[in-house]
Scaffold this active site. Structure first.
Site: not given
Length: 304
Positions: A171, A198
């Protein structure tokens, strides 16, 4: 594809919204309500408030004065699928609970984020962490390269697995555009702090898309609280002490009696957006700005 959908799943209301090209936000579970927040605030009165208007007034008072403890009596659980780089920004908010899919236990899917060509823009020279609205001339070509790069890395990842490489090693070269999935639980107090940051225009576009969807979902269950958040946090302004001094000087030099102007305005306009207590608080703020002595220290007054 980006329409908010409500459906029944295993007896629980589930809201889903697709985000970007392969992402989504799911509202999995909710604890509490506007009334629950008010009941928590009024611990001395176990029946809570009986009128919606009273609930609204108290929540707005709590938000206005940053008495945020009772907001912790609302909780929301989301399931998020987003690009890895969005998740890494998200996890910087350490006030929620997270559980993410692990690529040590499972294999990566072939879903990765490729921005639309109109989203591939130039670097903002003033804000080092942001981009501008100026689209690059070769944005279509760059988009194709993004897609090709991610696809090549995923092919190599799958080849590593076929050759017997352990998942936790295979990975390590995967792109940040790869999609990941995680569960996110937060009380409403910390969720609103997250949403304030955000949904701000300075936040990266991609994470804003998720945050704005979460606002919609939270509002279904906490409509009064979310509106108060918009009024007193999201759409409010904060002035520093030096900035207030500049404003005071400008008003003084203009020879404007701002206190009188405010009183005249309230006499002429009922201003339904401001409750009576808010009008009093607003007047106190203006008086404080102009240097008038405003004190609620009643015990000290008695001692004097």
């Amino acid at each position: 594809m980006n329409k908010l959908i409500s459906m029944e799943k295993k007896g629980e209301l589930l809201q889903v919204k697709n985000i970007l090209d392969h992402g989504f936000v799911e509202l999995v579970d909710v604890l509490g309500s506007d009334q629950a927040i008010v009941n928590a605030a009024r611990t001395s009165y176990d029946k809570g408030t009986k009128k919606v208007s009273s609930t609204k007034q108290l929540i707005r008072y709590l938000m206005r004065h940053q008495h945020s403890g009772p907001l912790e009596f609302g909780e929301l659980v989301f399931r998020i699928r987003c690009p890895l780089f969005v998740a890494r920004q998200w996890f910087r908010h350490r006030t929620g609970s997270y559980n993410e899919v692990s690529l040590r236990y499972s294999e990566a899917t072939d879903e990765y984020y490729v921005p639309k060509s109109e989203w591939i823009t130039t670097q903002d020279r003033r804000n080092r962490q942001a981009r501008t609205g100026t689209v690059l001339n070769d944005s279509e070509l760059i988009r194709d390269e993004f897609n090709s790069d991610a696809n090549d890395l995923l092919k190599k990842y799958n080849n590593y697995l076929e050759r017997g490489v352990a998942r936790e090693i295979a990975r390590i070269n995967l792109p940040l555009s790869l999609y990941t999935t995680f569960c996110y639980k937060s009380d409403l107090r910390n969720l609103l702090n997250f949403l304030t940051l955000r949904t701000d225009s300075h936040a990266q576009f991609e994470i804003r898309e998720y945050a704005e969807a979460m606002v919609e979902m939270a509002e279904k269950f906490f409509p009064i609280t979310i509106q108060a958040w918009r009024d007193y946090m999201k759409n409010s302004l904060h002035f520093s002490f030096p900035e207030l001094n500049v404003l005071k000087k400008i008003l003084s030099e203009a020879n404007i009696d701002i206190n009188e102007k405010v009183s005249e305005y309230f006499d002429k306009n009922k201003t339904p957006s401001l409750a009576e207590l808010e009008k009093i608080e607003f007047k106190d703020k203006i008086r404080t700005l102009m240097g008038d002595s405003i004190s609620l220290d009643y015990l000290k007054k008695k001692n004097d």
